[in-house]
Scaffold this active site. Sequence first.
Site, PDB file in Angstrom:
ATOM      1  N   GLY A 139      63.057   4.561  33.592  1.00  0.00           N
ATOM      2  CA  GLY A 139      62.180   3.685  34.356  1.00  0.00           C
ATOM      3  C   GLY A 139      62.098   4.076  35.821  1.00  0.00           C
ATOM      4  N   THR A 173      58.218   5.135  28.419  1.00  0.00           N
ATOM      5  CA  THR A 173      58.131   5.663  27.055  1.00  0.00           C
ATOM      6  C   THR A 173      59.413   5.361  26.282  1.00  0.00           C
ATOM      7  OG1 THR A 173      56.705   7.444  27.855  1.00  0.00           O
ATOM      8  CG2 THR A 173      57.710   7.745  25.693  1.00  0.00           C
ATOM      9  N   ARG A 283      31.686  26.888   9.863  1.00  0.00           N
ATOM     10  CA  ARG A 283      30.454  26.152  10.105  1.00  0.00           C
ATOM     11  C   ARG A 283      29.295  27.102  10.397  1.00  0.00           C
ATOM     12  NH1 ARG A 283      28.318  20.951   9.497  1.00  0.00           N
ATOM     13  NH2 ARG A 283      26.891  20.471  11.218  1.00  0.00           N
ATOM     14  N   GLN A 351      33.367  20.349  21.944  1.00  0.00           N
ATOM     15  CA  GLN A 351      32.041  20.957  22.067  1.00  0.00           C
ATOM     16  C   GLN A 351      31.723  21.859  20.875  1.00  0.00           C
ATOM     17  OE1 GLN A 351      30.883  18.838  24.577  1.00  0.00           O
ATOM     18  NE2 GLN A 351      29.614  20.615  25.050  1.00  0.00           N
ATOM     19  N   ILE A 352      32.688  22.627  20.448  1.00  0.00           N
ATOM     20  CA  ILE A 352      32.476  23.527  19.312  1.00  0.00           C
ATOM     21  C   ILE A 352      32.194  22.730  18.038  1.00  0.00           C
ATOM     22  CG2 ILE A 352      33.663  25.168  17.774  1.00  0.00           C
ATOM     23  CD1 ILE A 352      34.976  26.329  20.318  1.00  0.00           C
ATOM     24  N   HIS A 353      32.834  21.581  17.902  1.00  0.00           N
ATOM     25  CA  HIS A 353      32.627  20.746  16.721  1.00  0.00           C
ATOM     26  C   HIS A 353      31.317  19.958  16.787  1.00  0.00           C
ATOM     27  CE1 HIS A 353      36.853  21.528  15.808  1.00  0.00           C
ATOM     28  NE2 HIS A 353      36.680  20.929  14.651  1.00  0.00           N
ATOM     29  N   GLU A 378      54.854  12.688  34.533  1.00  0.00           N
ATOM     30  CA  GLU A 378      55.768  13.602  35.211  1.00  0.00           C
ATOM     31  C   GLU A 378      55.161  14.154  36.501  1.00  0.00           C
ATOM     32  OE1 GLU A 378      58.122  12.642  33.397  1.00  0.00           O
ATOM     33  OE2 GLU A 378      58.979  14.439  32.538  1.00  0.00           O
TER      34      GLU A 378
END
Length: 397
Positions: A139, A173, A283, A351-353, A378
């Site tokens: 913390g 976390t 694709r 973007q490619i997908h 971090e």
Amino acid sequence: MQTEAPTPYTLPAIRHAFDLTEDQRMIRDSVRQFALDEVAPIAEEIDENHRFPVETWKKIVDMGLPGIPFPEELGGSNGGHLSYCLAVEELSRVCGSTGLTLAAHVSLGTFPIFKWGSDRLRNTYVPKLIAGEFMGAYGLTEPNAGSDSGGTETTARREGDFYVLNGAKCFCTNANYAGTFIVTAVTDPKLGAKGISAFVITRDTKGFSVEPGEKKLGMRGSDWASLIFQDARIPKDQLLGPEGEGFKTFMKTLDGGRISIGALSLGIAQGAYDVALKYAQEREAFGKRLSDQQAVQFKLASMAVDIEASRHLVYHAARLKDANQPYVKEAAMAKLMASECAMRVTYDAIQIHGGYGYSREYPVERMWRDAKLCVIGEGTSEIQRLIISRQILKSRG
């Protein structure tokens, strides 16, 4: 837009010449297989449901991953920081949340006690953290003290053999599942950052409570919470390091943590690249595969260069830490490069997908959301540049 069902992805081998030892390759390969078999199948579900996968954490503990960088006499395997980073990278390649869980437990929740704790603190808590009897949390961030951690407002007032803590921490976390918490508090307001001390807090401390965190953009399978201190009485022998050196201790902790966040970022970037490359090779558009389109080829080339450069920086910083050499600048460089690489690579993977990248049929949108934490946690990218510039100027001074 075509609407064929998406093809499941697998992880191709990573080819690189980093002179890994046989033990390091064994750790990398075993964690890679575990990630494919146990982590990847539930990554989408835990993200969708904002669920911390307790069952996965138990398996991670059974594999001995929390003990990789720690000595055998405390229950670790003495594998070194690079081996630990390899484990974080491989988990993050399929699920950033799972990689973050291990990184926070080891670098933030365990390492400070091992490094700066008294013999009693070290021998009491580190073996239990390594064995997974409970998780560790850290913390530092507060509602009014983020990047400006020297502005800590939580106070610790000395009363005899105890410190009485009041204040709050946020974005911690693993906190809902942790048994120990390492926190900072102001012990002498007149000294500024030099008046901040660090403490090891146990979950059963009277006056201490944990409040679940809000839902978040990414890393949804990673737990986080706020810590509340209301006249919490902490025995004086729970002080981590000398009084007044908590700020220094935490800054050194973050130096090491940045290497693991670099490994986390590297894993996310590599995973997104793997998926995008496979998709581009399968694709078709405009009568040929995406991978035959020059625009896509150039994206893939840039992604590959970005990842390779990040890997060099992350592994180099980890090796410096293993060799007990100075690594402040190199850790900041590794974290800065790898985290921003993760943002670029996951963006280009979407973007490619095309339309599929914006949907949840493929994991790249999740990877992009997960990557965003890496340029904040971090220390933000801006803080990393500040650290690097100071180190450069100091060396030239």
